[in-house]
Structures are given as structure tokens and as C-alpha cells.
Design a protein around this motif. Structure first.
Motif, PDB file in Angstrom:
ATOM      1  N   THR A 185       0.745  -6.491  -5.164  1.00 23.46           N
ATOM      2  CA  THR A 185       1.169  -5.670  -6.290  1.00 23.46           C
ATOM      3  C   THR A 185       1.522  -4.273  -5.793  1.00 23.46           C
ATOM      4  O   THR A 185       0.913  -3.761  -4.858  1.00 23.46           O
ATOM      5  CB  THR A 185       0.049  -5.580  -7.343  1.00 23.46           C
ATOM      6  N   CYS A 186       2.527  -3.664  -6.423  1.00 24.34           N
ATOM      7  CA  CYS A 186       2.990  -2.357  -5.956  1.00 24.34           C
ATOM      8  C   CYS A 186       3.866  -1.720  -7.020  1.00 24.34           C
ATOM      9  O   CYS A 186       4.321  -2.380  -7.959  1.00 24.34           O
ATOM     10  CB  CYS A 186       3.770  -2.503  -4.649  1.00 24.34           C
ATOM     11  N   ALA A 187       4.099  -0.410  -6.865  1.00 29.37           N
ATOM     12  CA  ALA A 187       4.920   0.322  -7.825  1.00 29.37           C
ATOM     13  C   ALA A 187       6.412   0.118  -7.589  1.00 29.37           C
ATOM     14  O   ALA A 187       7.215   0.247  -8.509  1.00 29.37           O
ATOM     15  CB  ALA A 187       4.582   1.810  -7.756  1.00 29.37           C
ATOM     16  N   SER A 188       6.814  -0.185  -6.349  1.00 27.76           N
ATOM     17  CA  SER A 188       8.223  -0.339  -5.992  1.00 27.76           C
ATOM     18  C   SER A 188       8.424  -1.656  -5.261  1.00 27.76           C
ATOM     19  O   SER A 188       7.779  -1.899  -4.231  1.00 27.76           O
ATOM     20  CB  SER A 188       8.670   0.821  -5.098  1.00 27.76           C
ATOM     21  N   LEU A 189       9.313  -2.503  -5.775  1.00 27.63           N
ATOM     22  CA  LEU A 189       9.560  -3.784  -5.118  1.00 27.63           C
ATOM     23  C   LEU A 189      10.143  -3.588  -3.727  1.00 27.63           C
ATOM     24  O   LEU A 189       9.761  -4.290  -2.785  1.00 27.63           O
ATOM     25  CB  LEU A 189      10.507  -4.630  -5.973  1.00 27.63           C
ATOM     26  N   GLU A 190      11.043  -2.635  -3.571  1.00 30.75           N
ATOM     27  CA  GLU A 190      11.641  -2.394  -2.259  1.00 30.75           C
ATOM     28  C   GLU A 190      10.571  -1.969  -1.254  1.00 30.75           C
ATOM     29  O   GLU A 190      10.526  -2.460  -0.120  1.00 30.75           O
ATOM     30  CB  GLU A 190      12.728  -1.325  -2.367  1.00 30.75           C
ATOM     31  N   GLU A 191       9.694  -1.066  -1.678  1.00 30.51           N
ATOM     32  CA  GLU A 191       8.637  -0.599  -0.788  1.00 30.51           C
ATOM     33  C   GLU A 191       7.662  -1.731  -0.471  1.00 30.51           C
ATOM     34  O   GLU A 191       7.238  -1.904   0.680  1.00 30.51           O
ATOM     35  CB  GLU A 191       7.881   0.559  -1.442  1.00 30.51           C
ATOM     36  N   GLY A 192       7.306  -2.511  -1.479  1.00 30.03           N
ATOM     37  CA  GLY A 192       6.372  -3.611  -1.268  1.00 30.03           C
ATOM     38  C   GLY A 192       6.932  -4.686  -0.366  1.00 30.03           C
ATOM     39  O   GLY A 192       6.224  -5.223   0.500  1.00 30.03           O
ATOM     40  N   ALA A 193       8.204  -5.024  -0.559  1.00 30.09           N
ATOM     41  CA  ALA A 193       8.826  -6.040   0.287  1.00 30.09           C
ATOM     42  C   ALA A 193       8.900  -5.567   1.733  1.00 30.09           C
ATOM     43  O   ALA A 193       8.621  -6.325   2.672  1.00 30.09           O
ATOM     44  CB  ALA A 193      10.218  -6.379  -0.240  1.00 30.09           C
ATOM     45  N   ALA A 194       9.260  -4.301   1.948  1.00 31.92           N
ATOM     46  CA  ALA A 194       9.326  -3.765   3.310  1.00 31.92           C
ATOM     47  C   ALA A 194       7.944  -3.758   3.950  1.00 31.92           C
ATOM     48  O   ALA A 194       7.795  -4.070   5.144  1.00 31.92           O
ATOM     49  CB  ALA A 194       9.911  -2.355   3.280  1.00 31.92           C
ATOM     50  N   TRP A 195       6.918  -3.405   3.178  1.00 33.60           N
ATOM     51  CA  TRP A 195       5.524  -3.398   3.662  1.00 33.60           C
ATOM     52  C   TRP A 195       5.120  -4.793   4.121  1.00 33.60           C
ATOM     53  O   TRP A 195       4.538  -4.972   5.206  1.00 33.60           O
ATOM     54  CB  TRP A 195       4.635  -2.913   2.530  1.00 33.60           C
ATOM     55  N   ALA A 196       5.410  -5.807   3.320  1.00 30.94           N
ATOM     56  CA  ALA A 196       5.027  -7.176   3.658  1.00 30.94           C
ATOM     57  C   ALA A 196       5.843  -7.708   4.836  1.00 30.94           C
ATOM     58  O   ALA A 196       5.307  -8.361   5.738  1.00 30.94           O
ATOM     59  CB  ALA A 196       5.193  -8.079   2.445  1.00 30.94           C
ATOM     60  N   GLU A 197       7.132  -7.427   4.839  1.00 29.56           N
ATOM     61  CA  GLU A 197       7.986  -7.932   5.914  1.00 29.56           C
ATOM     62  C   GLU A 197       7.606  -7.329   7.261  1.00 29.56           C
ATOM     63  O   GLU A 197       7.610  -8.024   8.281  1.00 29.56           O
ATOM     64  CB  GLU A 197       9.449  -7.645   5.580  1.00 29.56           C
ATOM     65  N   GLU A 198       7.264  -6.056   7.267  1.00 34.94           N
ATOM     66  CA  GLU A 198       6.863  -5.410   8.519  1.00 34.94           C
ATOM     67  C   GLU A 198       5.592  -6.055   9.075  1.00 34.94           C
ATOM     68  O   GLU A 198       5.478  -6.286  10.282  1.00 34.94           O
ATOM     69  CB  GLU A 198       6.625  -3.918   8.283  1.00 34.94           C
TER      70      GLU A 198
END
Length: 200
Positions: A9-22
Motif C-alpha cells: 500500500t502506498c500514496a503514489s502508484l508510480e512510487e510504489g511500483a518503482a519501490w517494488a521493482e527496485e
């Protein structure tokens, strides 16, 4: 009861997706929108019958009800929720604590499901008790996702009342899931990935 998916869960999908992908070392796949709750997601297969999602509020949406998965108070990306599927949602809710929520019918395209959501959109037991779900028509999102070689190795659920939580979820027979006593609700998952083991 079976493990269905894990949610960051996160406030920004772009930020969350980048966090998970990294961290996982693979790309996430497009998901969809949940108009009732004003949220959208990205997905990743974890093998047959199991997947991983990153979910966040969709900018510009103003849902008439509180956003689910505790997303009214979303912040930095974190492993915030786990979801378990059941063969009979009404029976499962009758045996669950009241914090598990109420059954709602949702659909997107040819996918349809019933899911338990607390009226205030909060996470049951701070995210330690799973969101309960029942998929309809035999279709499941994991079947449509490419296999990127990521698998769940373990899920550790922490809560001050861990023994009670384990008793409430006695129908979940999955050796990957363990319950530990903790000062506050926590989720910790280990994955095998193309770059080695990763913990979120």
C-alpha cells in the motif's frame, strides 16, 4: 482458506511500483482501477493462484466511501495487507471477528469477486488479519500474468494477539505463513527472485 495475494500500500502508484521493482528486480504488470474506492494497482505473478499487487489512491478520484486497504492514510510504500480466498465468504465472515468487514460485490471486465471491507476502509487488526475474498466464475488475476520468476518463500504475520489470530485462521493450512507475537501489527515476506532472496 488459501493465500490469494499480498499488497503493498502506498500514496503514489508510480512510487510504489518503482519501490517494488527496485527490490524484486523485475517489472510489474498493468493492473486496473477500482472505481468504487478510487484506487488502482500494478500486479506481479507469484506462481499459480498467487500474486502481488501495489495499490494506491488514483489521483483525481473522490470516492463516495472511504478507500479500502487503509488507503485513506496511505504513505510511503510498505507491505500493508494480505488477502486470503475462501470458498464461502458469508460463512467465513460469520466465523471472523467483526473487524473483518462486510461482504461487497465488485467487478472489473470479466473478473468478478466478493470481498470483505470494513465500512471505514481500515485494515482488519492493523493488517494482521487478512482481507477475505471469494472470486467468481473461476477466473483469477494470477492466471493472466506473465511468470517473471518471483515466488513467495514465507510470510510472517506479527500481532500482540498472535495466538488468537492463529486460532481464528486455523483454516489456513499454508506452511509459508507463520504468526509471531509483536508489539504492533507487522507483515514480513521473503521472496525468491531472479536476483536472489529478497525481504519486504
Amino acid at each position: 482458506m488459501e493465500l490469494d495475494h499480498l499488497a503493498v500500500t502506498c500514496a503514489s502508484l508510480e512510487e510504489g511500483a518503482a519501490w517494488a521493482e527496485e527490490r524484486l528486480g523485475v517489472s510489474l504488470d498493468p493492473g486496473g482501477r477500482h472505481d468504487r474506492f478510487g484506487t488502482w494497482n500494478r500486479l506481479l505473478s507469484l506462481g499459480p493462484g498467487l500474486y502481488f499487487e501495489v495499490i494506491a489512491p488514483e489521483p483525481g478520484t473522490t470516492p463516495a466511501v472511504p478507500r479500502w486497504f487503509g488507503l485513506e492514510e496511505a504513505g510511503a510504500p510498505r507491505l500493508g495487507n494480505w488477502i486470503a480466498r475462501v470458498p464461502d465468504l458469508d460463512a467465513a465472515l460469520a466465523a471472523a471477528p467483526p473487524e473483518a468487514g462486510e461482504a461487497l460485490a465488485l467487478a472489473r471486465g470479466d473478473l468478478s469477486w466478493r470481498v470483505a471491507v470494513p465500512p471505514d476502509g481500515s485494515l482488519p487488526w492493523g493488517g494482521a488479519f487478512p482481507t477475505l475474498i471469494r472470486w467468481a466464475s473461476g477466473l483469477h488475476p494470477a492466471e493472466r500474468l506473465p511468470d517473471r520468476g518471483v515466488r513467495l518463500l514465507s510470510l510472517e504475520v506479527g500481532h500482540p494477539r498472535a495466538p488468537r489470530l492463529k486460532a481464528l485462521l486455523s483454516g489456513l493450512d499454508d506452511p509459508r505463513v507463520t504468526f509471531v507475537t509483536a508489539d504492533h501489527p507487522t507483515l514480513r515476506a521473503r521472496f525468491s527472485t531472479p536476483k536472489g532472496e529478497v525481504e519486504l
